[in-house]
Motif scaffolding. Sequence first.
Motif, PDB file in Angstrom:
ATOM      1  N   VAL A  33       0.901  -1.187  -0.085  1.00 30.80           N
ATOM      2  CA  VAL A  33       0.037  -0.046   0.036  1.00 30.80           C
ATOM      3  C   VAL A  33       0.845   1.152  -0.048  1.00 30.80           C
ATOM      4  O   VAL A  33       0.582   2.147  -0.886  1.00 30.80           O
ATOM      5  CB  VAL A  33      -1.023  -0.039   1.197  1.00 30.80           C
ATOM      6  CG1 VAL A  33      -1.614   1.383   1.588  1.00 30.80           C
ATOM      7  CG2 VAL A  33      -1.950  -1.061   0.918  1.00 30.80           C
ATOM      8  N   LEU A  34       1.882   1.214   0.880  1.00 34.37           N
ATOM      9  CA  LEU A  34       2.799   2.452   0.847  1.00 34.37           C
ATOM     10  C   LEU A  34       3.602   2.479  -0.707  1.00 34.37           C
ATOM     11  O   LEU A  34       3.838   3.563  -0.957  1.00 34.37           O
ATOM     12  CB  LEU A  34       3.838   2.276   2.042  1.00 34.37           C
ATOM     13  CG  LEU A  34       3.424   2.413   3.289  1.00 34.37           C
ATOM     14  CD1 LEU A  34       4.318   2.159   4.541  1.00 34.37           C
ATOM     15  CD2 LEU A  34       2.914   3.794   3.382  1.00 34.37           C
ATOM     16  N   ALA A  36       2.436   1.646  -3.583  1.00 33.26           N
ATOM     17  CA  ALA A  36       1.482   2.202  -4.495  1.00 33.26           C
ATOM     18  C   ALA A  36       1.241   3.626  -4.281  1.00 33.26           C
ATOM     19  O   ALA A  36       0.861   4.431  -5.189  1.00 33.26           O
ATOM     20  CB  ALA A  36       0.235   1.194  -4.240  1.00 33.26           C
ATOM     21  N   ALA A  37       1.231   4.144  -2.998  1.00 29.87           N
ATOM     22  CA  ALA A  37       0.786   5.527  -2.670  1.00 29.87           C
ATOM     23  C   ALA A  37       2.016   6.360  -2.999  1.00 29.87           C
ATOM     24  O   ALA A  37       1.705   7.611  -3.479  1.00 29.87           O
ATOM     25  CB  ALA A  37       0.842   5.655  -1.287  1.00 29.87           C
ATOM     26  N   ASP A  38       3.142   5.811  -3.168  1.00 29.81           N
ATOM     27  CA  ASP A  38       4.380   6.589  -3.393  1.00 29.81           C
ATOM     28  C   ASP A  38       4.422   6.910  -5.156  1.00 29.81           C
ATOM     29  O   ASP A  38       4.954   7.666  -5.486  1.00 29.81           O
ATOM     30  CB  ASP A  38       5.660   6.052  -3.085  1.00 29.81           C
ATOM     31  CG  ASP A  38       6.006   6.186  -1.366  1.00 29.81           C
ATOM     32  OD1 ASP A  38       5.303   7.068  -1.014  1.00 29.81           O
ATOM     33  OD2 ASP A  38       6.844   5.363  -0.942  1.00 29.81           O
ATOM     34  N   GLN A  39       3.726   5.944  -5.754  1.00 24.90           N
ATOM     35  CA  GLN A  39       3.824   5.927  -7.210  1.00 24.90           C
ATOM     36  C   GLN A  39       2.742   6.886  -7.726  1.00 24.90           C
ATOM     37  O   GLN A  39       2.810   7.013  -8.942  1.00 24.90           O
ATOM     38  CB  GLN A  39       3.524   4.518  -7.600  1.00 24.90           C
ATOM     39  CG  GLN A  39       4.613   3.553  -7.515  1.00 24.90           C
ATOM     40  CD  GLN A  39       4.569   2.285  -7.902  1.00 24.90           C
ATOM     41  OE1 GLN A  39       3.507   1.854  -8.542  1.00 24.90           O
ATOM     42  NE2 GLN A  39       5.612   1.262  -7.914  1.00 24.90           N
ATOM     43  N   LEU A  40       1.822   7.046  -7.020  1.00 23.97           N
ATOM     44  CA  LEU A  40       0.663   7.983  -7.366  1.00 23.97           C
ATOM     45  C   LEU A  40       1.477   9.429  -7.742  1.00 23.97           C
ATOM     46  O   LEU A  40       2.300   9.976  -6.939  1.00 23.97           O
ATOM     47  CB  LEU A  40      -0.275   8.244  -6.249  1.00 23.97           C
ATOM     48  CG  LEU A  40      -1.117   6.980  -5.966  1.00 23.97           C
ATOM     49  CD1 LEU A  40      -2.112   7.514  -5.025  1.00 23.97           C
ATOM     50  CD2 LEU A  40      -2.093   6.761  -7.219  1.00 23.97           C
ATOM     51  N   VAL A  42       1.789  13.078  -7.908  1.00 23.80           N
ATOM     52  CA  VAL A  42       1.482  14.328  -6.890  1.00 23.80           C
ATOM     53  C   VAL A  42       0.738  15.450  -7.428  1.00 23.80           C
ATOM     54  O   VAL A  42       1.110  15.955  -8.509  1.00 23.80           O
ATOM     55  CB  VAL A  42       2.684  14.889  -6.014  1.00 23.80           C
ATOM     56  CG1 VAL A  42       2.490  15.885  -5.303  1.00 23.80           C
ATOM     57  CG2 VAL A  42       3.441  13.771  -5.375  1.00 23.80           C
TER      58      VAL A  42
END
Length: 130
Positions: A33-34, A36-40, A42
């Motif tokens: 999850v972390l 995947a969140a970093d790949q979003l 900004v």
Amino acid sequence: MKTTDSRDPLDRTIDDLLASRPLQPSDDFVARVLAAADQLPVEKQRTSSVGQLLRFALPIAALIAVAFTLAQLIPTKPTAVAAPALSAADMQEIFLLEEGLTGLSQLQHEQFSSTNLLNTLDALTFDIES
């Protein structure tokens, strides 16, 4: 936050099954999850020209409003006190005194013994008193 309806029999069945067999996340769930969140991507904040204008225009407008308010409190012209109007009798006395004083200023040293000086002072005195 529970969004199920307790009156619905299907919701009750699902709630009972989840209570009897709680779900356990896999070992790498948090890491996935972390990641995947970093790949979003900004999302950048959009700065519009209206926003930039308002950032400067509102304080300037407030300063102008305060300046106009304070300008109304400051007197622009000093209040001049009008001299009291002179009556005709007062003006006549002033002219007579002026004539008498000009006559006194033209006296010579040898004229001090003259009776013209006394006559002038008497005339001035009587004119002022009358």
